[in-house]
Write a protein that holds these residues in place. Structure first.
Motif, PDB file in Angstrom:
ATOM      1  N   GLU A 199      -1.672  14.484 -33.375  1.00  0.00           N
ATOM      2  CA  GLU A 199      -1.648  15.941 -33.491  1.00  0.00           C
ATOM      3  C   GLU A 199      -2.734  16.562 -32.637  1.00  0.00           C
ATOM      4  N   GLU A 203      -2.383  19.122 -29.390  1.00  0.00           N
ATOM      5  CA  GLU A 203      -2.999  20.447 -29.381  1.00  0.00           C
ATOM      6  C   GLU A 203      -3.952  20.571 -28.204  1.00  0.00           C
ATOM      7  N   GLU A 207      -3.994  23.185 -25.167  1.00  0.00           N
ATOM      8  CA  GLU A 207      -5.191  23.949 -24.869  1.00  0.00           C
ATOM      9  C   GLU A 207      -5.526  23.850 -23.395  1.00  0.00           C
ATOM     10  N   GLU A 212      -0.245  28.142 -26.194  1.00  0.00           N
ATOM     11  CA  GLU A 212      -0.442  28.182 -27.627  1.00  0.00           C
ATOM     12  C   GLU A 212       0.378  27.087 -28.278  1.00  0.00           C
ATOM     13  N   ILE A 213      -0.013  26.809 -29.481  1.00  0.00           N
ATOM     14  CA  ILE A 213       0.759  25.803 -30.211  1.00  0.00           C
ATOM     15  C   ILE A 213       2.128  26.385 -30.512  1.00  0.00           C
TER      16      ILE A 213
END
Lengths: 489, 383, 531
Positions: A199, A203, A207, A212-213
């Motif tokens: 995860e 992310e 970044e 954005e997620i």
């Protein structure tokens, strides 16, 4: 004078062990005239082994030896593969850590090359020692196979990393419920860790791209899995991950017969069943059928005799463990006993006990050579005298299973690492014995004098050579001393 | 006068009759007890029989149908009548410590000196069907004194003592080898024993020991290990008196040694913890015709330890009949009181227990207990 | 023509046979086909599933009871055993046993399983257990104090590769002990600790539920954002490149527009509107601004915003939890909710609270029994009381709450030992029965050796009922109480064949167990042993 003598004596003792570092070892070596027991293949009553650059390049009755090879005549002796200590924690300063789960540890940090254990291993005919943490753990750490010779762990290392140590038998102060719960928890925690890592990776990747997620955690984990690279793992989990991916072997200790199916369960659930070697406790022979179906290498407890009291007759039932395995046709490796009786510390003696109990000679010899090599995953490199394998050779003075036999020489990587002729410590021990025994024939009076002269001999010899250049007889020991105090006669 | 004067009087009479009747039930001795089965003198079950009692003794045993005579008769058509159980190695009612370790050879001591006659343990024993308890001084002296056989219930203490002059109690085991007094080893103990036996043979030892070597006093010896039994057999068994060995654990090797000697063995109590080797001991001895009795060791063991021992012994090979004897007449023989209690035979004391079923069955309950023909316990449903 | 069809037929048969060979070679199939049935005939059968059969037979095949009754047809090739005069009963089930348990130091391992310390190779012990009729046991964790772990029901069946012991029900019950042998202050601490663990489990569930809610919100907002982006891109596509500059901001803008004023603090997004493209640079203010902040700072950010966090309180009592799951922010920088760290111990306790896992509590003193009742009431679960030496003193309360009891055998001594409960009464079974409390008996969980004799313990305790009720208690009643009534404790067609063959009536002391079958296999034969 005396101080100097002691220093020199010490040097002699010390240097007796270390191989003569003066000349470079020969690149090609031929050992000729000996009986050869290759363990894999038939014995050769009188033959030659040709070693080139540390590797055996030819074995046979008639071998053409290159002109630049150094020939060493070992007729009358027996050539045998260097023996392997397949599971030992004695090369470490402490057998186990207090941590129960410590897959991040490596024995490299704790090997002590100066330990007497290594010296004795060489003397007893071992060319490879698998240094691994003890059984008092849940997950112990990485092990490695080392040569019993060398000044630093790096010099000594033969193969690393070899295996991760696990124990199904409980730690001191624990019971099996807790041990198994801890094992399960470790691997569950590993899964959680990997999920979290995936995860995070995903992310981070977003970044980095300034995005954005866009997905929920579950999806993020899936996507992130592919992004994980080996350098992302933290030390705590790295070795466990390698274990579950099949990149690392496991040595699993089973203290009692019923632990074997528990070991199988843990290994199966976590993907290392095909990479597991089982180290057994004494009564594990009861589960020999289970072990046979597992088809994994097996290392027996050094205690080869199991005693149990029959509940009805009250008589002691004795079982010779290796016989049970031999009869069930399960290959096994033997261990030397680390303490207690002197004889069991010799691996060839353990093999001899097996033969005495009815195990075939062939199986017994395999149990101290090629089978330990298999247990370590090194059967292609060591464990037998075959062309292409590393030249780890023991020169016995006779048949290895004869208890009158000595280890004469040990060759490691084709280099002579041990020679009994130059083993000063052994000579020290036995020399005094021999002298005392032979002199006791002459009677009591002279004993005192001769004993004194014995201990003074090294000093005297040196003193003689240095000062007078003439030999003095032992009777003159007293006068020699007085002579030193007084002006020369 | 109230209207219901007659009714009141009738009530009063009924009440008096009840009260007297109830007390009478105990004061008025029982004439006979009829039970569906009766444990016979050889341990097997006799069919429905009546046991006739008079003056606290068993007068005769007749088939139930042939019972005659007047007097109160208690009938238990589905129950089993059994002799009162005998705990041949007990410390029921012993007050305080009865360990006296000053002298290794102390034949003068007697266990009767430590009994508290109103101890509650007697009542527990009674509830479990035990009517006789044999107390010996503690087994930490070579010769620790004489044992005493007492009834667990009774009107006054004088009637409760069955025998107070024997058997002579010996012991051999590590508890005997005290550090601060002789003997301090097994060899020392045996030497001491033989020495004392020699003196007794000459008649110059304690009167009890003299009597023993002349076959006039029976003995029992607590042995810790099987080899102690063998040693004791050699040292004591040579004399005429009967010797019974109290030993539980290593029994299997001893059955051949003891067979044919006439000496008996006391085993138990058996517990769930013991291995099958120990539990099969009673059966092996019994099959080798060695007399076997059970020790109950109350209160150190549970109150039903005698029956537990019997049940386990039977499970592991003892014949049921012999097991019943081991709790009753064999135990009486060991204690030297077989002429008074332990069997349902004419002339014996009427110490009897009514079980709801075969006493070897652990689910059999104690319904009533009689001592000297008097009912001293009954199961009234009150817990 | 005829020849052809014959060839067809033969070749057809050949193909079929060839196909069958590997099937038959499969061990399981072969076992079924070539496994000889065993018939035990002319016996008196106490099946515990229907009336007694005076003279009947049992057919065992494939590990199960193929047929049972007074007139049963024996299959061909069956091996027959004449059991005239003998009695057949189901095997005994021990409700609380230490049989075969490998001991170590005892302790409390909530996630532990008692089957992990079972010794499959204690052959002598199992032979003795068979001799005394035991065929299945509930293996309890070693004694200790607190939540001890999960116990399993294990059938003493032979395993394929050696050893004895097949798990029938792995999670049969969670075992909790209130530490009967400890001093009062320790028992108090134990009880408080157990309560705390249960509370922590509930708090853990709450935090999980909060997380789920937050996650849902978060996912919805992600979805919204994604849709908005799509819309933007579509609009973009139409509008052309002139709006490129804004496009970067527009997600934020639209986000702002869409979002209602938020309860959660998070001051920032408005500012970002004016900054294009740099809103996600690693500003020093980033940790305030919720720019995909790391969870570590999320809490601080919230605090800065002065948001009240009700969950902070539950954080204190939660064991092993990380920060509370954050509230799903619906600012433009979505705050991914933090998943609570897994707490596998609480998972076990939650299964108890959800009535998925039975629980038994060992308590001997009456004050501990009351504590157990309180615990069950507070967390709303049913339990079985184990040990229960003082149960007869509180029989009415137990009957009222319908608590089932598993008794322990009587202590082996009348003397008071420190730590033992002095008030044990041999009349306890009778008193409990009278008060209407249902009880069964186990061998006690303390000693592996004593576990062989659970049949005798049952006989001893059941004297109060008379008849042969002890047999019923140790078979059917126990199996039902353990929740494995369909697999053991009875002899019924289709069930596993756990059978005892007695030389006579099981209640008669002279009767011995002559043969024992577990899962249809003969595991004990008195004759063969020379007994």
């Amino acid at each position: 004078m005396k101080a100097k003598a002691i220093v020199i004596a010490g040097w002699l003792v010390f240097s007796g062990i270390v191989m003569p570092a003066v000349a470079a070892p020969p690149a090609k070596l031929a050992l000729t005239g000996a009986r050869i027991i290759p363990v894999v293949g038939d014995d050769i009553p009188s033959g030659t082994i040709l070693i080139e650059h540390g590797v055996i390049t030819a074995i046979g009755e008639k071998v053409s030896v290159p002109y630049d090879a150094m020939e060493i005549d070992v007729s009358g002796k027996v050539l045998f593969p260097g023996m392997i200590d397949v599971h030992s924690s004695r090369g470490l300063d402490v057998a186990n850590e207090n941590f129960s789960v410590s897959p991040f540890l490596d024995v490299y940090d704790a090997i002590d090359p100066s330990r007497r254990f290594f010296e004795n291993a060489l003397r007893d005919g071992f060319s490879a020692v698998h240094v691994i943490v003890g059984n008092n753990c849940v997950i112990g750490g990485l092990s490695r196979v080392v040569r019993p010779i060398g000044l630093t762990p790096d010099e000594m290392t033969f193969h690393t990393p070899t295996a991760l140590k696990l124990s199904v038998a409980p730690k001191h102060g624990w019971d099996r419920m807790r041990q198994m719960a801890e094992l399960r928890e470790t691997f569950l925690e590993l899964k959680d860790y990997l999920g979290n890592l995936a995860e995070e990776k995903y992310e981070k990747s977003l970044e980095d791209k300034d995005e954005e997620i866009d997905v929920g955690p579950d999806e993020a984990r899936e996507r992130g899995e592919k992004l994980i690279r080996p350098e992302d793992y933290d030390d705590k989990h790295r070795n466990l991950i390698k274990l579950t991916r099949g990149d690392l072997d496991a040595f699993v200790y089973c203290g009692t017969a019923s632990d074997i199916s528990r070991a199988k369960t843990i290994a199966e659930e976590n993907g290392f069943l095909k990479h597991m070697t089982l180290v057994l406790g004494v009564d594990c022979f009861k589960a020999v059928a289970e072990l046979k179906s597992l088809k994994r290498p097996v290392v027996l407890d050094p205690q080869l005799l199991y005693r149990e009291r029959d509940p009805i007759t009250g008589k002691i039932r004795e079982t010779f463990v290796p016989k049970v395995f031999a009869d069930a046709r399960v290959r096994f490796a033997l261990q030397p006993m680390s303490s207690g009786s002197l004889a069991e510390r010799y691996l060839n003696y353990q093999a001899a006990r097996c033969v005495r109990a009815g195990v075939s000679r062939k199986k017994a010899l395999r149990a101290i050579t090629i089978n330990p090599a298999k247990a370590l995953g090194l059967e292609k490199r060591i464990g037998s005298l075959e062309v292409g394998k590393v030249a780890d050779i023991v020169v016995f003075s006779g048949d290895p299973l004869d208890f009158n036999t000595w280890v004469e020489k040990v060759y490691i990587d084709g280099i002579k690492a041990y020679d009994r002729e130059e083993d000063a410590r052994l000579k020290e021990l036995l020399g005094q014995e021999r002298n005392r025994l032979s002199k006791s024939d002459k009677g009591g009076d002279e004993n005192e004098e001769t004993e004194k002269s014995e201990s003074e001999e090294p000093a005297k010899a040196v003193g003689n050579k240095q000062e007078d250049g003439t030999d003095k007889k032992s009777d003159d020991s007293k006068s020699t001393i007085t002579t030193e105090d007084q002006p020369s006669d | 006068m109230p209207n219901n004067w007659l009714q009141i009087q009738a009530c009063a009479v009924a009440c008096m009759w009840l009260v007297l009747g109830v007390s009478d039930m105990n004061a008025d001795p029982v004439h006979a007890i009829v039970a569906g089965r009766v444990v016979g003198p050889d341990g097997s079950m006799l069919p429905a029989s009546a046991v006739v009692i008079s003056n606290g003794r068993i007068e005769e045993i007749v088939p139930a149908k042939e019972l005659s005579g007047s007097g109160r008769v208690r009938r238990f058509p589905n129950a089993v009548l059994c002799p009162g159980l005998i705990d041949v190695r007990s410390s029921i009612g012993a007050m305080g410590s009865n360990i006296e370790s000053a002298k290794a050879i102390d034949p003068g001591a007697s266990a009767v000196d430590v009994i508290d006659w109103s101890h509650r343990d007697f009542r527990l024993a009674l509830k479990a069907g035990v009517t006789t308890a044999v107390l010996a001084p503690a087994a930490n002296n070579l010769v620790s004194g004489v044992a005493v056989a007492v009834k667990t219930a009774g009107v006054d203490t004088s009637t409760r003592v069955i025998r107070n002059d024997g058997p002579l109690a010996f012991a051999l085991g590590s508890s005997v080898f005290e550090v601060d007094r002789a003997p301090t080893s097994r060899t020392g103990a045996l030497a001491m024993l033989r020495g004392e036996m020699g003196r007794a043979k000459q008649g110059i030892s304690h009167s009890r020991l003299n009597a023993f070597v002349n076959g006039k006093l029976d003995a029992m010896i607590v042995c810790e290990q099987a080899m102690d039994v063998s040693a004791a057999l050699r040292t004591l068994g040579a004399y005429g008196g009967s010797v019974n060995f109290i030993h539980t654990s290593d029994v299997l090797d001893l059955s051949e040694e003891l067979a044919g000697t006439g000496h008996g063995i006391v085993v138990g109590p058996y517990t769930f913890e013991m291995g099958s080797r120990v539990l099969s001991g009673a059966g092996r001895f019994s099959n080798a015709s060695v007399p076997v009795a059970f020790a109950g060791d109350m209160p150190a063991a549970s109150r039903d330890s005698l029956r537990m021992t019997a049940a386990l012994a039977v499970k592991y090979g003892m014949e049921p009949g012999k097991a019943r004897l081991a709790m009753t007449s064999a135990a009486a023989t060991v204690a030297g009181i077989a002429n008074r209690v332990g069997a349902i035979k004419p002339g014996m004391d009427a110490d009897l227990v009514v079980f709801s079923d075969d006493p070897l069955r652990l689910d059999a309950r104690v319904l009533e207990v009689y001592v000297g023909g008097q009912r001293v316990y009954w199961d009234d449903g009150n817990r | 023509m005829i020849g052809r069809s014959r060839i067809h037929r033969y070749s057809f048969l050949a193909v079929i046979t060839a196909a069958l060979v590997p099937t038959i070679n499969n061990g399981v199939v072969r076992a079924q086909l070539f496994d000889r049935a065993t018939v035990i005939e002319n016996a008196r059968i106490i099946s515990m599933s229907g009336p007694e059969i005076e003279n009947g037979s049992v057919v065992i095949k494939g590990g199960r009871i193929q047929a049972i009754g007074s007139s049963v047809k024996a299959p061909m090739f069956a091996s027959k055993i004449d059991a005239a005069g003998m009695v057949i009963t189901p095997g005994f089930v021990d409700a609380w046993s230490a049989l075969g348990q490998l001991r170590g130091a005892s302790g409390s391992t909530v996630t532990g399983k008692s089957s992990d310390s079972f010794d499959y190779y204690a052959a002598d012990l199992f032979q003795d257990a068979y001799r005394n009729g035991v065929t299945s046991v509930f293996v309890a964790p070693p004694s200790g104090a607190g939540v001890l772990g999960v116990g399993s029901v294990i059938r003493l069946a032979s395993r394929e590769n050696g050893g004895v012991g097949k798990v029938v029900k792995e999670d049969a019950a969670l075992c909790i002990s209130l530490g009967s042998r400890d001093r009062a202050i320790q028992r108090l601490k134990t009880f408080q600790k157990i309560r705390k663990q249960f509370k922590a489990a509930l708090a853990y569930r709450e935090s999980l539920e909060d997380y789920e809610e937050d996650l849902k919100e978060y996912m919805e907002k992600l979805e919204e954002r994604r849709k908005a982006k799509e819309k933007e891109e579509d609009a973009e596509g139409e509008a052309g490149k002139t709006e490129n500059d804004e496009s970067e901001d527009s997600p934020d803008d639209s986000k702002d527009d869409d979002d209602p004023p938020d309860e959660e603090e998070k001051p920032k997004p408005k500012e970002d509107k004016t900054i294009s493209g740099t809103s996600r640079s690693a500003d020093s203010t980033a940790f305030f601004l919720g720019d995909r902040v790391s969870p570590k700072y999320a809490l601080q950010a919230r605090r800065f915003g002065g948001e009240e966090n009700d969950d902070d309180e539950s954080n204190e009592t939660t064991e092993g939890d990380s920060e509370e799951g954050g509230d799903g922010d619906d600012e433009e920088e979505l705050e991914k909710p933090e998943k609570p760290e897994p707490d596998r111990g609480s998972d076990v306790l939650l299964r108890v609270i959800d009535h998925e896992l039975p629980v038994r509590i060992e308590a001997n003193r009456s004050e501990d029994i009351f504590n157990a009742l309180d615990l069950a009431e507070e967390f709303n679960f049913d339990f079985t009381l184990v040990g229960a030496a003082d149960a007869y003193l509180v029989a009415e309360r137990l009957a009222e709450r319908e608590v089932a009891v598993i008794l322990e055998p009587a202590p082996p001594t009348e003397l008071f030992r420190p730590g033992a409960t002095r008030r044990y009464s041999h009349d306890s079974p009778a008193i409990l029965a009278k008060a209407g409390v249902s009880w069964i008996i186990g061998s006690g969980g303390a000693s592996s050796a004593a576990a062989r004799f659970v049949g005798l313990s049952a006989q001893r305790a059941a004297g109060v009922f008379g008849e042969d009720s002890w047999l019923r208690i140790i078979t059917v009643s126990t199996a039902d109480a353990l929740g494995v009534g369909g697999q053991m404790g009875r002899l019924r067609r289709g069930m596993n064949a756990d059978i005892l063959v007695w030389s006579g009536d099981p209640s008669e002391p002279s009767s011995r167990i002559v043969k024992v079958y577990v899962a249809g296999k003969l595991v004990f034969d008195a004759e063969a042993n020379g007994e």
